[in-house]
Write a protein that holds these residues in place. Structure first.
Motif: not given
Length: 439
Positions: A210-221
């Motif tokens: 899950i942390a691997t997925a969350f690590s990309w959240i700041p780049l999403a928008a």
């Protein structure tokens, strides 16, 4: 607030009205696939086996990636609807000055990611050159790789989108060839017989995925604001990421299990890893390109994070400084040995912050998330949002406690996300009701 007009070499802007909607459903799928079929994701798969059995690990990968990507998708939808970058959106939740906190945290985390990516790219290129010429110099090739990263970054999102499509095709081709060769030379069914050796509980393993997925959240928008539609932002991101994670972590788990069953020594050097199976040189070039493009995404978003705090800064300056910093950081001894802890730290830092933003936009008041409010008239925003910072502090403390002090058997990521979001929702509603009664 001064506006930055992008030059021919800088297709980027913080201004929503200048956003180019260049990503179709296929393009979005390819971008997130190319970004995640990468060596760091393969290494994550290696971390899971033999701590867990192969089938157990892959079940956690499927569940963790399918669930963990949902917040990223939601932040991406916010970007697509508003045309704003992730850290500009954070102003609505944390306040005009308060949003600098997640921006600086994001900048530091992306720089750390860039350290790891720069080293892996340098290692891959060094392997290729040494195989062809006999010359080896990892530090030199790391510098050359990061220089190329900065040049691509200056082309902005259009250059990144093109590079990610190429990376997706190359990594898919490599994965297909590797899986075929492994099946041809080894008994792949034997990987299901590798006995779990422990070390990682279900909760920690699930949190790592899950942390691997969350690590990309700041780049999403930052990237999904360029999507042509909400459907492209949702389906393209979810499908591309989950597919990429299954392929990459599956490859890492497979090779790790085979390494054990055949007596090979496990290694964090991806080219050395694949050379054990006869793919050292071609894998070196493909891995080099895939890591390069992922690093470009990190440097680009880190630059946008800096610009959200210092909007008058020319784009090329922070991009260049971040690139130089990535080279220096990649030379830190033993940096790859801290990869697992780094993933858990990311979860602790980002899960609470983005839980607040998602609740704020989808459940409380999305009307505040506009270009007019967050950029054009940003001076009218509250300086800080005390409720947001209080909720974030509670969430971060819970993440630390449930990860390192008293680890939960089912992982900390989802409980932290739910508790933090719920706390913020209740506290914000109570605050508004109290103000209404006083008025």
């Amino acid at each position: 607030m001064s506006q930055h007009t992008p030059s021919a070499f800088e297709h980027n802007t913080l201004e929503a009205e200048h956003v180019e909607h260049s990503l179709s459903l296929t393009g979005t799928f390819a971008m997130w696939l190319g970004a995640n079929v990468v060596v760091t994701t393969i290494l994550t798969g290696m971390l899971l086996v033999p701590n867990l059995s192969f089938l157990h690990a892959m079940l956690l990968v499927l569940l963790g990636s399918a669930i963990g990507i949902v917040p990223l998708v939601l932040i991406g939808v916010m970007g697509q609807r508003t045309g704003l970058t992730t850290m500009i959106l954070a102003r609505a939740t944390f306040g005009r000055v308060g949003a600098s906190m997640p921006a600086w945290v994001n900048l530091c985390v992306l720089v750390a990611w860039s350290w790891i990516q720069a080293l892996l790219a340098g290692m891959s290129l060094d392997y290729a050159v040494e195989s062809l010429t006999g010359y080896s110099n990892v530090a030199l090739f790391t510098v050359l790789c990061e220089g190329l990263v900065v040049l691509i970054t200056l082309r902005g999102h259009l250059g990144i989108e093109t590079a990610e499509k190429i990376a997706a095709l190359l990594m898919l081709a490599l994965a297909t060839v590797v899986f075929y060769a492994l099946a041809h030379h080894y008994d792949l069914a034997s990987i299901t017989e590798v006995t779990a050796q422990g070390g990682l509980g279900n909760g920690i393993a699930f949190d790592i995925v899950i942390a691997t997925a969350f690590s990309w959240i700041p780049l999403a928008a930052d990237y999904n604001r360029h999507c042509k539609s909400v459907t492209a932002a949702v389906a393209g991101t979810w499908g591309g990421y989950v597919t990429a994670t299954l392929i990459a972590m599956g490859l890492g788990a497979t090779v790790s299990a085979l390494s054990l069953s055949t007596g090979l020594e496990q290694t964090y050097d991806p080219t050395q890893l694949l050379s054990n199976f006869g793919f050292g040189l071609p894998a070196a070039f493909v891995i080099f390109f895939s890591v390069l493009t992922t690093n470009v995404m990190c440097v680009y978003s880190a630059t946008l994070s800096y610009m959200s705090v210092r909007p008058s800064t020319p784009f090329w300056k922070p991009a260049l400084i971040i690139g130089i910093t990535s080279v220096l950081g990649s030379l830190i001894p033993g940096i790859l040995d801290q990869f697992q802890n780094f993933l858990l730290i990311i979860g602790s830092l980002f899960i609470p912050a983005f839980a607040l933003m998602i609740v704020d936009y989808f459940l409380i008041d999305r009307g505040r998330f506009t270009h007019q409010n967050l950029i054009a008239q940003a001076g009218r925003l509250p300086t800080f949002n005390p409720v947001a910072f209080f909720s974030y502090a509670v969430g971060a403390a819970l993440a630390y406690y449930w990860n390192w002090v008293a680890p939960l058997s089912f992982g900390a990521s989802l409980p932290v996300f739910v508790v933090t979001g719920l706390l913020y929702y209740v506290a914000t509603r109570w605050q508004r009701r109290t103000r209404g009664m006083r008025a």
